[in-house]
Write an enzyme that holds these catalytic residues in place. Structure first.
Site, short mmCIF file in Angstrom:
data_model
loop_
_atom_site.label_atom_id
_atom_site.label_comp_id
_atom_site.label_asym_id
_atom_site.label_seq_id
_atom_site.Cartn_x
_atom_site.Cartn_y
_atom_site.Cartn_z
N LYS A 55 36.33 42.19 46.48
CA LYS A 55 35.27 41.92 45.53
C LYS A 55 34.15 41.09 46.44
O LYS A 55 32.90 41.28 46.33
CB LYS A 55 35.54 40.84 44.07
CG LYS A 55 36.05 41.97 43.23
CD LYS A 55 36.90 40.92 42.09
CE LYS A 55 37.35 42.17 41.26
NZ LYS A 55 38.32 41.45 40.17
N GLN A 99 39.79 35.54 38.41
CA GLN A 99 40.60 36.68 38.43
C GLN A 99 41.88 36.52 37.54
O GLN A 99 42.58 35.53 37.56
CB GLN A 99 41.17 36.72 39.84
CG GLN A 99 41.89 38.15 40.27
CD GLN A 99 41.13 39.42 40.04
OE1 GLN A 99 40.17 39.28 40.70
NE2 GLN A 99 42.07 40.16 39.66
N ASP A 122 32.45 39.85 34.11
CA ASP A 122 33.45 40.84 33.76
C ASP A 122 33.34 41.19 32.33
O ASP A 122 33.90 42.46 32.11
CB ASP A 122 34.95 40.16 33.71
CG ASP A 122 35.72 40.14 34.93
OD1 ASP A 122 35.64 41.31 35.64
OD2 ASP A 122 36.71 39.68 35.17
#
Ligand code: NAP
Length: 294
Positions: A55, A99, A122
């Site tokens: 990422k 995460q 997200d």
């Protein structure tokens, strides 16, 4: 036998990233600012570390600013929430990603719900999920948004088509079903789960099957009709002593038995997988543009 087209997620992903990079450069010229993504990882799960590194690399390649926070396994829930709040209040940060999975002593839902909805790149927060459900503009979860991009790129129409989604998770199954039932996509969606009776009956009558199950090679050729489109979301490690790492990655679909029956199929790796990080970059750019417009 049908000549099926392989859906090349790497290629589509590269094209989208080029667009994101060009738009970022234009915005930088105009506003002297670029999107900033902050990623938090708690603990040292090797798979999560690899995801976070990818990422970061993608963000820098797109011309974004990027900051990662590697916290130890014994970080408390309060410490993590304090960090999220600091990033929520930092005007220079446009996207925050925590995460998953988090260590067991931390309530994931509570942490995700702390992220400001406009920075929730997200797309997992209840607010963005609610907007998605009512068909309003929002930050959409990245993997299902990536599937839509693949369908668009390959001109696979879903209008009036039967779509069978296998799996009802909050990150893939449910959101892709919500997306495809919206006006414009206009699919007739069936969502299956582990209790579904006669799954093959459902998959056989589907024009498009989206498998997000987490079971290696679960969907086989005898479960689909000729000409179906198969989108394989699965990422499963199976033991393979011939590989240096001792394993290889396979999807939820048995590619070999499906490939001669489908009109389109996504390979694993190289299908849906590469799209997820690209759509995360797209969400970060979108959050940045929304902030500029405020
Ligand atoms: P998940 O949360 O474990 O959900 C799996 C779903 O599959 C559940 O709804 C489960 O039903 C259903 N299921 C299990 N066995 C079934 C069966 N025999 N028949 C019908 N449905 C069944 O998984 P997930 O997070 O959605 O992930 C699914 C897969 O996609 C995993 O391999 C994951 O690694 C991969 N993934 C890939 C990406 C990417 O970037 N490409 C992103 C996310 C996930 P119940 O609800 O009844 O248990």
């Amino acid at each position: 036998m049908i000549m099926s087209t392989l859906i090349n997620g790497k290629e589509v992903s590269l094209l989208l990233r080029e667009n994101i990079k060009s738009e970022t450069a234009l915005l930088k010229d105009r506003y002297n600012k670029v999107p900033k993504l902050a990623v938090i990882l708690v603990g040292n799960n090797p798979a999560s570390q690899t995801y976070v590194n990818s990422k970061g690399k993608a963000a820098l390649e797109c011309g974004f600013e990027y900051k990662d926070y590697f916290l130890s396994d014994n970080t408390t829930e309060e410490e993590l929430i304090n960090l999220v709040n600091t990033l929520n209040n930092d005007e220079s940060v446009n996207g925050i990603l925590v995460q998953l999975p988090l260590p067991k002593h931390i309530n994931e839902e509570k942490v995700i719900n702390t992220i400001k909805s406009e920075k929730d790149v997200d797309g997992f927060s209840p607010y963005n999920t609610g907007l998605l459900a009512i068909g309003e503009d929002c930050l959409m979860p990245c993997t299902p948004a990536g599937i839509l991009e693949l369908l668009k790129y390959y001109n696979i129409s879903t209008v009036g088509k039967r779509v069978c989604v296998i799996g009802r998770s909050n990150i893939v199954g449910k959101p892709i079903a919500l997306m495809l039932m919206q006006k414009g996509w206009d699919a007739t969606v069936t969502v299956c789960n582990s209790k579904t009776e006669n799954l093959t009956e459902e998959t056989k009558r589907a024009d498009i099957i989206i498998a997000a199950i987490g079971k290696p090679n679960f969907l086989t050729g005898d479960m689909v009709s000729d000409g179906a489109v198969v989108i394989d979301v699965g990422i499963n490690r199976v033991e393979d002593k011939t590989k240096k790492k001792g394993y290889r990655i396979v999807g939820d679909c048995d590619f070999d038995s499906l490939v001669d029956k489908c009109s389109f199929i996504t390979p694993v790796p190289g299908g849906v997988g590469p799209m997820t990080i690209t759509l995360l970059m797209n969400n970060t750019l979108k959050a940045f543009k929304n902030h500029l417009e405020k």
